[in-house]
Design a protein around this motif. Structure first.
Motif, short mmCIF file in Angstrom:
data_model
loop_
_atom_site.label_atom_id
_atom_site.label_comp_id
_atom_site.label_asym_id
_atom_site.label_seq_id
_atom_site.Cartn_x
_atom_site.Cartn_y
_atom_site.Cartn_z
N VAL A 38 -0.17 -1.20 -7.33
CA VAL A 38 -0.44 -1.43 -8.79
C VAL A 38 -1.58 -0.35 -9.36
O VAL A 38 -1.49 -0.02 -10.49
N VAL A 39 -2.20 0.34 -8.47
CA VAL A 39 -3.13 1.28 -8.88
C VAL A 39 -2.66 2.58 -8.43
O VAL A 39 -3.35 3.74 -8.66
N PHE A 40 -1.50 3.14 -7.85
CA PHE A 40 -1.24 4.04 -7.45
C PHE A 40 -1.05 5.07 -8.54
O PHE A 40 -1.49 6.27 -8.15
N MET A 84 1.09 -1.14 -0.03
CA MET A 84 -0.05 -0.03 -0.14
C MET A 84 1.00 1.22 -0.13
O MET A 84 1.90 1.35 0.64
N LYS A 85 0.45 2.16 -0.55
CA LYS A 85 1.18 3.49 -0.99
C LYS A 85 0.29 4.68 -0.39
O LYS A 85 -1.20 4.71 -0.55
N VAL A 86 0.73 5.50 0.24
CA VAL A 86 -0.16 6.79 0.60
C VAL A 86 -0.19 7.68 -0.65
O VAL A 86 0.82 8.12 -1.39
N ALA A 107 -3.52 10.31 -10.16
CA ALA A 107 -4.12 11.18 -11.18
C ALA A 107 -5.24 11.64 -10.79
O ALA A 107 -5.78 12.96 -11.29
N ILE A 108 -6.27 10.83 -10.24
CA ILE A 108 -7.59 11.25 -9.59
C ILE A 108 -7.48 12.06 -8.60
O ILE A 108 -8.40 13.12 -8.72
N VAL A 109 -6.42 11.77 -7.55
CA VAL A 109 -6.38 12.76 -6.39
C VAL A 109 -6.06 14.24 -6.97
O VAL A 109 -6.44 15.33 -6.50
N THR A 110 -5.13 14.25 -8.21
CA THR A 110 -4.63 15.49 -8.46
C THR A 110 -5.59 16.46 -9.15
O THR A 110 -5.62 17.67 -8.95
N ILE A 114 -11.12 1.80 -7.19
CA ILE A 114 -9.80 1.57 -6.55
C ILE A 114 -10.12 1.37 -5.18
O ILE A 114 -10.83 1.86 -4.47
N PRO A 115 -9.79 0.05 -4.53
CA PRO A 115 -9.73 -0.28 -3.23
C PRO A 115 -8.82 0.84 -2.38
O PRO A 115 -7.82 1.23 -2.87
N VAL A 116 -9.44 1.45 -1.24
CA VAL A 116 -8.76 2.52 -0.44
C VAL A 116 -8.76 2.11 0.86
O VAL A 116 -9.68 1.35 1.30
N PHE A 117 -7.64 2.26 1.84
CA PHE A 117 -7.48 1.95 3.23
C PHE A 117 -7.46 3.44 3.77
O PHE A 117 -6.41 4.06 3.27
#
Length: 90
Positions: free
Chosen positions: A54-56, A1-3, A61-64, A25-28
């Motif tokens: 893998v989806v980072f 997992m990446k932040v 791009a979505i968060v940006t 996209i799965p989120v934690f």
């Protein structure tokens, strides 16, 4: 997992979470459970939105693209008060 996003508060974290989950996209949310134990003292950098490695790039791009930051503090308030000189919100 990446932040993918360090949230300033729980509301921002959930806004990002819902935007990512809308794209499947799965989120934690790391640190969400710690907020109740902080008491009256504000702590920063406690809540982070994490996604699988893998989806980072897609998640980043979505968060940006999200309108999370309004620039310098007060800019958004100045836009809202434009044309209301002499009027101050309570």
């Amino acid at each position: 997992m990446k932040v993918v996003y360090e949230a300033a508060n729980l509301i921002d974290a959930h806004l990002v979470r819902h935007a990512l989950e809308a794209e499947e996209i799965p989120v934690f949310l790391r640190g969400e459970q710690l907020l109740g134990g902080m008491g009256e003292l504000p702590l920063f950098g406690v809540v982070a939105v994490c996604v699988p490695d893998v989806v980072f790039p897609q998640a980043q791009a979505i968060v940006t693209a999200l309108p999370l930051t309004q620039g310098e503090a007060g800019e958004a308030d100045d836009d809202l008060l434009q044309g209301h000189e002499g009027w101050m919100p309570a």
